[in-house]
Design an enzyme around this catalytic site. Structure first.
Site, PDB file in Angstrom:
ATOM      1  N   LYS A 163       0.852  -1.185   0.000  1.00 37.71           N
ATOM      2  CA  LYS A 163       0.000   0.000   0.000  1.00 37.71           C
ATOM      3  C   LYS A 163       0.892   1.240   0.000  1.00 37.71           C
ATOM      4  O   LYS A 163       1.834   1.337   0.802  1.00 37.71           O
ATOM      5  CB  LYS A 163      -0.914   0.018   1.228  1.00 37.71           C
ATOM      6  N   ASP A 188      -0.329  -0.520  -4.534  1.00 36.50           N
ATOM      7  CA  ASP A 188      -1.751  -0.181  -4.518  1.00 36.50           C
ATOM      8  C   ASP A 188      -1.915   1.200  -3.902  1.00 36.50           C
ATOM      9  O   ASP A 188      -1.603   1.412  -2.730  1.00 36.50           O
ATOM     10  CB  ASP A 188      -2.531  -1.220  -3.712  1.00 36.50           C
ATOM     11  N   GLU A 213      -1.850  -0.017  -8.854  1.00 38.11           N
ATOM     12  CA  GLU A 213      -3.287  -0.210  -8.770  1.00 38.11           C
ATOM     13  C   GLU A 213      -3.998   1.081  -8.363  1.00 38.11           C
ATOM     14  O   GLU A 213      -3.642   1.703  -7.361  1.00 38.11           O
ATOM     15  CB  GLU A 213      -3.590  -1.327  -7.759  1.00 38.11           C
ATOM     16  N   ASP A 238      -9.178  -1.070 -10.170  1.00 35.86           N
ATOM     17  CA  ASP A 238      -9.881  -1.841  -9.148  1.00 35.86           C
ATOM     18  C   ASP A 238     -11.167  -1.131  -8.755  1.00 35.86           C
ATOM     19  O   ASP A 238     -12.252  -1.512  -9.184  1.00 35.86           O
ATOM     20  CB  ASP A 238      -8.956  -2.028  -7.939  1.00 35.86           C
ATOM     21  N   LYS A 262     -13.107  -8.085  -8.518  1.00 38.31           N
ATOM     22  CA  LYS A 262     -13.599  -8.426  -7.192  1.00 38.31           C
ATOM     23  C   LYS A 262     -15.063  -8.827  -7.334  1.00 38.31           C
ATOM     24  O   LYS A 262     -15.927  -7.986  -7.599  1.00 38.31           O
ATOM     25  CB  LYS A 262     -13.455  -7.248  -6.234  1.00 38.31           C
TER      26      LYS A 262
END
Length: 367
Positions: A163, A188, A213, A238, A262
């Site tokens: 992250k 991400d 991401e 995402d 997802k």
């Protein structure tokens, strides 16, 4: 496939370690378990995975429970569908609320696969006998992040996701690359950047990342198209991929080189498979994202990741990554970077009823 009842169980457990991003710190996880039972007593399971507050999506545990209890379950029980593929049309009058729809669809599809005696992934063309596992490193402290990578490396995870945000990205990535120059690494951003950050983001190309991401807005597709042209590193979308239409728009605009699917966020199995098929036909790699879920959602994700187009390791870690005890039996285990795909009917895992009961804080049955 006549349904005799549907039940909802609210469960809650502490994470083994807090999950930290620049948006939120999650210390306890609450989800809704959906159980769909037929007239013979066979049960299918789904898991609704919104967070308690709307920091990631507009859905929350309370709104999801409301949609299931007051709209989706009554409509489904009154209709008595003959096949799960009728569900999207049945629910078409209820806009969005993807996680509520996904959980109920999961339960009904698991039940249907059990009735037919097939592993759920095979119903959608899944062929893999094992899926590659990736892990998320969520920490605001570089030393803690490095300890996590070292610990997870024993299981051979095939992709590490860190992250990042504009305040820590260069420090974090430089330190990780100094210690681990060759590990498959992605970043991400969870929408932490804007187009004004292009010169800064271009510096991330030096770290040989698999992808970045969702660097820009959580609902953006257009600006990512402009940014992708300025970067060597592929962008993965995402948060802004919530439907087949979103994915089609992103591919048309060349907004990304990778898509994270997802299931919960796009509304369930059937929409997730449509996006998979679209990306497969356009040679765009996909991977299966996670939601800090318990074993039922994790089992559905394993089945989804068995499909051909999932060529990048997903966020499907061992049950022990988050929990001292999961609600499925056996628990999910990563060995040498891989998870074995079960071959039993439905999701392929049994339910640990004792553990499920321990974690249940509220339950309700609908007939």
């Amino acid at each position: 496939m006549k349904l005799s009842s549907i039940s909802l169980k609210l469960i809650k457990a502490p994470l083994k370690r807090p999950f930290k991003t620049h948006l939120e710190t999650v210390s306890d996880r609450e989800v809704i378990i959906v159980e769909a039972m037929d007239e013979d007593g066979l049960i299918g399971y789904g898991e609704a995975v919104p967070f308690t507050s709307p920091w990631y999506t507009e859905e929350t545990i309370k709104t999801c429970f409301h949609m299931l209890e007051d709209f989706l379950i009554p409509l489904t029980l009154a209709s008595q569908i003959s096949h799960p593929d009728e569900l999207p049309n049945l629910w078409s009058g209820i806009r969005r609320n993807a996680m509520a729809k996904s959980a109920l669809e999961q339960a009904i599809l698991d039940l249907y696969a059990k009735q037919k005696g097939f592993y759920l992934g095979r119903l959608f063309g899944g062929e893999r006998r094992e899926v590659a596992a990736g892990v998320v490193i969520a920490s605001n402290d570089i030393e803690d992040a490095m300890r996590q990578i070292e610990g997870f490396s024993d299981s051979g995870y095939q992709r590490y996701k860190i992250k990042i945000n504009p305040q820590n990205d260069l420090e974090f990535l430089a330190e990780i690359r100094r210690a681990y120059p060759d590990i498959p690494l992605m970043a991400d951003a969870n929408s932490a950047y804007t187009l004004d950050d292009i010169p800064h983001l271009q510096k991330l190309d030096d770290f040989k990342l698999m992808m970045i991401e969702q660097p820009l807005g959580h609902d953006d597709i257009v600006e990512h198209s402009f940014l992708q042209k300025q970067l060597q590193t592929p962008i993965c979308l995402d948060e802004s991929i919530n439907s087949f239409h979103d994915a089609k728009s992103a591919l048309s605009l060349q907004s990304c080189g990778v898509i994270n699917i997802k299931m919960a966020k796009v509304g369930g199995w059937m929409e997730a498979v449509r996006i998979h098929d679209l990306c497969l036909g356009n040679d765009v790699p996909v991977w299966c994202g996670g939601m800090i879920e318990f074993g039922i959602s994790r089992a559905h994700n394993i089945a989804l990741a068995s499909l051909k187009g999932f060529t990048i390791p997903g966020d499907i870690s061992s049950s022990s990554r988050y929990w001292d005890g999961d609600i499925i039996d056996p628990e999910v285990i990563v060995e040498n970077g891989m998870i074995q795909v079960p071959d039993k009917a439905g999701i392929g895992f049994a339910i640990n009823e004792k553990r499920l009961k321990e974690l249940t804080t509220y339950s309700k049955l609908y007939k």
